[in-house]
Design a protein around this motif. Structure first.
Motif, PDB file in Angstrom:
ATOM      1  N   HIS A  60     -19.487  -0.953  23.712  1.00 41.97           N
ATOM      2  CA  HIS A  60     -19.594  -0.745  22.259  1.00 41.97           C
ATOM      3  C   HIS A  60     -18.262  -1.056  21.578  1.00 41.97           C
ATOM      4  CE1 HIS A  60     -19.841   1.218  18.355  1.00 41.97           C
ATOM      5  NE2 HIS A  60     -18.913   2.066  18.712  1.00 41.97           N
TER       6      HIS A  60
ATOM      7  N   GLU B 174     -25.703  -0.887  15.915  1.00 36.80           N
ATOM      8  CA  GLU B 174     -24.868  -0.612  17.087  1.00 36.80           C
ATOM      9  C   GLU B 174     -25.639   0.088  18.211  1.00 36.80           C
ATOM     10  OE1 GLU B 174     -21.533   1.697  15.616  1.00 36.80           O
ATOM     11  OE2 GLU B 174     -22.612   3.564  15.977  1.00 36.80           O
TER      12      GLU B 174
ATOM     13  N   HIS C 128     -11.127   4.697  15.470  1.00 35.85           N
ATOM     14  CA  HIS C 128     -12.353   4.445  16.232  1.00 35.85           C
ATOM     15  C   HIS C 128     -12.106   4.256  17.735  1.00 35.85           C
ATOM     16  CE1 HIS C 128     -15.835   1.764  17.475  1.00 35.85           C
ATOM     17  NE2 HIS C 128     -16.449   2.813  17.004  1.00 35.85           N
TER      18      HIS C 128
ATOM     19  N   HIS D  32     -13.406   7.045  20.680  1.00 39.45           N
ATOM     20  CA  HIS D  32     -14.303   6.802  21.812  1.00 39.45           C
ATOM     21  C   HIS D  32     -13.588   6.959  23.160  1.00 39.45           C
ATOM     22  CE1 HIS D  32     -18.002   5.808  19.813  1.00 39.45           C
ATOM     23  NE2 HIS D  32     -17.433   4.870  19.062  1.00 39.45           N
TER      24      HIS D  32
END
Ligand code: NI
Length: 173
Positions: free
Chosen positions: A65, A93, A158, A162
């Motif tokens: 991702h 996504e 971001h 993650h």
């Protein structure tokens, strides 16, 4: 305050421009591929395919991702720097995280991709002035214009967001 496992570093803070914050974001963009190397180091195949929370993505999906998302982000930066307020292309996504190139692909392939991509992205970002970062793009799904400064804050956050989901939730062997 109880910590939300989905947001291990909290939500993105859309702060005003400062040189200091800009440098911090650039460092985070530069550091992400190494942070991912660290995050998946010593995870076994079972862990790589076990969601980090119920209903969440697996480390394998998270890493792929990040490659999908940051390839799109890089292109959005390039568009906004070379066109007047381009309309960007949203993508689904969740569906992207379930295609075959994710399900049946080692995480290292996308981490290698991110090492190369972030090197180019970081190079581009270091050249941008405050004025460049005030350039805008239009997000048709959110129906709003966004500056590249906002984009920079979002994507610096971001990657770390993650990576930390992986780092915090697996015992390493
Ligand atoms: Ni994401």
């Amino acid at each position: 305050m109880e910590q939300d496992i989905r947001y291990p570093i909290g939500r993105v803070q859309l702060v005003e421009y400062s040189d200091e914050q800009r440098l911090r974001c650039l460092q985070e963009i530069q550091a992400l591929p190494d942070l991912l190397d660290y995050a998946v180091q010593n995870l076994d195949e079972v862990q790589l395919h076990t969601p980090y929370r119920e209903g969440g993505w697996t480390p394998n999906q998270i890493v792929h991702h990040l490659a999908d998302s940051h390839m799109n982000a890089f292109i959005r930066f390039k568009l906004a720097l070379t066109e007047e307020q381009p309309t960007i292309k949203p993508y689904d996504e969740k569906q992207w995280a379930n295609t075959i190139d994710v399900a049946d692909m080692p995480v290292n392939v996308s981490i290698t991709l991110l090492h190369a991509l972030h090197r180019r992205w970081h190079k581009l970002l270091t050249s941008l002035t405050k004025e460049d970062l005030s350039r805008t793009l239009y997000h048709p799904e959110q129906q709003r214009t966004m500056t590249l400064w906002t984009m920079l804050l979002i994507y610096a956050w971001h990657g770390k967001h993650h990576a930390t989901q992986i780092i915090n939730n697996y015992e390493k062997h």
